[in-house]
Design an enzyme around this catalytic site. Structure first.
Site, short mmCIF file in Angstrom:
data_model
loop_
_atom_site.label_atom_id
_atom_site.label_comp_id
_atom_site.label_asym_id
_atom_site.label_seq_id
_atom_site.Cartn_x
_atom_site.Cartn_y
_atom_site.Cartn_z
N ASP A 32 0.88 -1.14 0.04
CA ASP A 32 -0.04 0.03 -0.13
C ASP A 32 1.04 1.31 0.04
OD1 ASP A 32 -1.72 2.03 0.60
OD2 ASP A 32 -3.16 0.83 1.91
N ASP B 183 2.23 5.83 -10.63
CA ASP B 183 0.99 5.76 -11.48
C ASP B 183 0.19 5.20 -10.46
OD1 ASP B 183 -1.04 6.01 -13.44
OD2 ASP B 183 -0.39 4.12 -14.52
N HIS C 115 -3.18 8.12 -7.07
CA HIS C 115 -3.13 9.48 -7.59
C HIS C 115 -3.89 10.22 -6.45
CE1 HIS C 115 -2.25 7.66 -11.16
NE2 HIS C 115 -3.47 7.33 -11.54
#
Length: 375
Positions: free
Chosen positions: A240, A263, A266
């Site tokens: 995580d 990526d 966000h």
């Protein structure tokens, strides 16, 4: 721990005798398997009728031994296995060390001096008038070794269906930073594999990076289990990105990365946590990329369009790094020093994308007589 393919990639850029000794150590059979896997992965099959299968026999020589591997090409891709076919459509013979240098060594390596190619029906006048499909398949197989530098990142994004082109336009920008690094045995770490909770979904960008960086080891990190995407030179890790301890465990597994690409979620808080945790471990001369920065303006992701310089947002924080880039010019008392001030060499901004270059930022400020005036 360095894998066999990482060891071969490092040796492929050195003296041929060192590579020969490493092949002895790893074993010609294992090295042939590694080479064939790279070839099959990169091969872009020609247009074939449904049900058509083309068998391409590879025979690798090393000292006084040979190892046979078979690549089977269909319209959807290529698979490979160890062994021989009784009736291959083509047979390619080449010294194993030379093949590995072409596949895993720097671009510009010497040409295939030891290669021999035998094509079924090559002496038939009918084949001259209308070449059979296995001629094209063989040509494309050979091009995976001979012309790997001709394919662009945008072409690879399209081939592997990565949203870094089409949905976004990132692949037009990345080469200006990454192209000079392509010949190096890199460690590339991407946060976010894609596909959400479906283990089999996503992985498109990992495959794109593997093809683009032929000597690199690619690590993908996702909050979900993505082990189905693991393959030679691609490793998937579960973590995580909002948890610094989990990210540190990732770096303990990968070693210091040369490139980090965020990526992931966000969410602005995750973007900042990931940067503060991973950037210190990025190698000098490496790049840290953050994608989808539009979320910095969106409250749903913790951003804001009302306070554009808010330090808790992704872009608000990145803007502060510009001052850090010029930290030696700021007069005493004008700004609190940041840990990254001496570690960021350059900052580059594109639409929804930032690329940060790590390196020594100690050029020195302007002379005191200019900054403060003559005494």
């Amino acid at each position: 721990m360095r894998t066999d393919v990482m060891r071969l990639a490092a040796a492929a850029g050195g003296h041929p005798d060192d590579l020969t000794e490493l092949i002895d150590d790893i074993g010609p059979g294992r090295c042939a398997e590694i080479a064939t896997d790279e070839i099959a992965f990169r091969l872009d099959p020609p247009r074939l009728h449904p049900g058509t299968e083309i068998e391409l026999q590879l025979v690798f020589g090393h000292r006084d031994t040979t190892t046979a591997c078979l690549v089977t090409v269909t319209g959807s891709g290529a698979t490979h296995a160890t062994g021989r076919s009784a009736t291959p459509h083509a047979t390619i013979r080449q010294q194993l060390g030379e093949v590995i240098r072409q596949l895993l060594g720097p671009r510009g390596a010497a040409g295939p001096a030891t290669r021999q190619v035998e094509l079924r029906d090559s002496g038939d006048i009918a084949s001259f008038r209308r070449p059979p499909v296995w001629f094209a398949a063989t040509q494309r197989l050979l091009s995976t070794m001979d012309h790997r530098d001709e394919v662009t990142l945008t072409e690879l994004a399209s081939r592997y269906e990565s949203d870094k082109w089409g949905i976004h336009r990132y692949t037009q920008h990345y080469p200006r930073y990454f192209e000079p690094l392509r010949d190096r045995p890199l460690t590339v770490l991407e946060i976010g594999i894609g596909g959400f909770a479906d283990p089999a979904a996503g992985g498109c960008s990992l495959r794109m990076w593997k093809h683009y960086f032929p000597r690199a080891t690619i690590y993908g990190v996702d909050v979900y289990d993505k082990t189905p995407h693991a393959r030679q030179r691609i490793h998937t890790l579960r973590a995580d990105q909002s948890d610094p301890e989990a990210l540190l465990a990732v770096v303990a597994r990968t070693g210091r990365p040369d490139i980090v690409i965020d990526d992931g979620s966000h969410r602005v808080e995750d973007v900042l946590t990931t940067f503060h945790t991973l950037f210190p471990h990025l190698r000098d001369g490496g790049y840290y990329a953050i994608e989808d920065l539009q979320t910095s303006y969106w409250p749903r992701f913790g951003g804001t369009s009302a306070e554009l310089d808010a330090p808790h947002t992704s872009l608000g924080f990145l803007k502060s790094l510009v001052d850090g880039l010029n930290h030696e010019e700021i007069l005493p008392g004008g700004r609190r020093a940041a840990p990254t001030d001496q570690q960021i060499r350059s900052l580059h901004f594109h639409h929804n994308l930032a690329v940060i270059e790590k390196g020594a930022n100690l050029e020195g400020g302007g002379p005191d007589w200019v900054r403060f005036g003559p005494k």
